[in-house]
Write an enzyme that holds these catalytic residues in place. Sequence first.
Site, PDB file in Angstrom:
ATOM      1  N   THR A   5      13.185 -70.624 -44.614  1.00  0.00           N
ATOM      2  CA  THR A   5      13.253 -71.027 -46.011  1.00  0.00           C
ATOM      3  C   THR A   5      12.067 -70.423 -46.744  1.00  0.00           C
ATOM      4  O   THR A   5      11.209 -69.766 -46.156  1.00  0.00           O
ATOM      5  CB  THR A   5      13.295 -72.553 -46.180  1.00  0.00           C
ATOM      6  OG1 THR A   5      13.671 -72.868 -47.529  1.00  0.00           O
ATOM      7  CG2 THR A   5      11.949 -73.186 -45.867  1.00  0.00           C
ATOM      8  N   PHE A   6      12.045 -70.650 -48.054  1.00  0.00           N
ATOM      9  CA  PHE A   6      10.973 -70.120 -48.899  1.00  0.00           C
ATOM     10  C   PHE A   6      10.264 -71.265 -49.598  1.00  0.00           C
ATOM     11  O   PHE A   6      10.895 -72.220 -50.060  1.00  0.00           O
ATOM     12  CB  PHE A   6      11.547 -69.161 -49.950  1.00  0.00           C
ATOM     13  CG  PHE A   6      10.553 -68.726 -50.988  1.00  0.00           C
ATOM     14  CD1 PHE A   6       9.533 -67.839 -50.666  1.00  0.00           C
ATOM     15  CD2 PHE A   6      10.624 -69.202 -52.293  1.00  0.00           C
ATOM     16  CE1 PHE A   6       8.601 -67.449 -51.621  1.00  0.00           C
ATOM     17  CE2 PHE A   6       9.708 -68.815 -53.250  1.00  0.00           C
ATOM     18  CZ  PHE A   6       8.692 -67.929 -52.919  1.00  0.00           C
ATOM     19  N   HIS A   7       8.939 -71.173 -49.657  1.00  0.00           N
ATOM     20  CA  HIS A   7       8.127 -72.097 -50.443  1.00  0.00           C
ATOM     21  C   HIS A   7       7.369 -71.295 -51.487  1.00  0.00           C
ATOM     22  O   HIS A   7       6.878 -70.194 -51.208  1.00  0.00           O
ATOM     23  CB  HIS A   7       7.122 -72.838 -49.560  1.00  0.00           C
ATOM     24  CG  HIS A   7       7.755 -73.718 -48.527  1.00  0.00           C
ATOM     25  ND1 HIS A   7       8.581 -74.771 -48.855  1.00  0.00           N
ATOM     26  CD2 HIS A   7       7.690 -73.699 -47.175  1.00  0.00           C
ATOM     27  CE1 HIS A   7       8.985 -75.366 -47.752  1.00  0.00           C
ATOM     28  NE2 HIS A   7       8.468 -74.729 -46.714  1.00  0.00           N
ATOM     29  N   ALA A  52      11.661 -80.139 -49.311  1.00  0.00           N
ATOM     30  CA  ALA A  52      11.221 -79.313 -50.436  1.00  0.00           C
ATOM     31  C   ALA A  52      12.291 -79.351 -51.519  1.00  0.00           C
ATOM     32  O   ALA A  52      13.461 -79.048 -51.256  1.00  0.00           O
ATOM     33  CB  ALA A  52      10.979 -77.877 -49.981  1.00  0.00           C
ATOM     34  N   CYS A  72      18.145 -71.008 -44.701  1.00  0.00           N
ATOM     35  CA  CYS A  72      18.502 -71.948 -43.630  1.00  0.00           C
ATOM     36  C   CYS A  72      19.496 -71.344 -42.646  1.00  0.00           C
ATOM     37  O   CYS A  72      20.236 -72.060 -41.969  1.00  0.00           O
ATOM     38  CB  CYS A  72      19.028 -73.252 -44.212  1.00  0.00           C
ATOM     39  SG  CYS A  72      17.833 -74.058 -45.304  1.00  0.00           S
ATOM     40  N   ALA A 129      15.683 -78.525 -49.422  1.00  0.00           N
ATOM     41  CA  ALA A 129      15.740 -78.163 -48.003  1.00  0.00           C
ATOM     42  C   ALA A 129      14.967 -79.180 -47.181  1.00  0.00           C
ATOM     43  O   ALA A 129      13.962 -79.731 -47.634  1.00  0.00           O
ATOM     44  CB  ALA A 129      15.166 -76.765 -47.788  1.00  0.00           C
ATOM     45  N   LEU A 130      15.448 -79.406 -45.971  1.00  0.00           N
ATOM     46  CA  LEU A 130      14.852 -80.405 -45.087  1.00  0.00           C
ATOM     47  C   LEU A 130      14.518 -79.761 -43.749  1.00  0.00           C
ATOM     48  O   LEU A 130      15.336 -79.035 -43.185  1.00  0.00           O
ATOM     49  CB  LEU A 130      15.843 -81.551 -44.883  1.00  0.00           C
ATOM     50  CG  LEU A 130      15.395 -82.754 -44.065  1.00  0.00           C
ATOM     51  CD1 LEU A 130      14.377 -83.553 -44.860  1.00  0.00           C
ATOM     52  CD2 LEU A 130      16.593 -83.643 -43.741  1.00  0.00           C
TER      53      LEU A 130
END
EC number: 2.3.1.181
Length: 231
Positions: free
Chosen positions: A71-73, A179, A195, A164-165
Amino acid sequence: MQVRMLGRVDLRETVEAMQAFTAQRTGDTPDVLWVCEHAPHFTQGLAGHADHLLAPGDIPVVATNRGGQVTFHGPGQVVAYPLVDLRRAGYYVKEYVHRVEEAAIRTLAHFGVTGHRVAGAPGIYVRLDDPRSHALLPQRPRKADPLEPAAAVPDFTGLGKIAALGIKVSRHCTYHGVALNVDMDLEPFSRINPCGYAGLPTVDLSTIGVHTTWDEAASVLASQLAIRLAP
């Protein structure tokens, strides 16, 4: 549950701090919720595959021990890390995941958006054509993956992922978390299979017409998590 609003913090240092907190906590250590945002990073979970990182470019990639895939943060995303002793709380991992997802759903509802679960795909999704619709989302059967005929993937037709988890449980205690996309540059999501799902659209509150601040979204999500994760 203690809530700590951390603001913008270094991702690697935060992961290390969560691991240290969890390793050192005792049966009397209070649960705590860390709420923050990070500079741009891709993170790989334990189930991650390198081929889901299509073109990371100059964005750092961090391997983590959370569940899930890539994923992306980045700025404009609220990241919440509940550090919870599940044994003391009195519920198991499956219930914990449900409660975290419910907190995200209730947060979206605060802003007039209907969040949905998709069977087999942790996280929260919205209808792209009508994010505010209260109509139930039919749970569609999985469809065949042409690249892996023996496997099947959830049907995301008409949906976009907004939260997202990814969690880790060690000695009955949780870390990592959820997030929620608020108002961010979504372009980096096109550099990955979010994901692990090729072509899965990713949205934020801003792109579906909800204009709020990071602080407000963080406050609402923190409040909902504190309520939902109570024993």
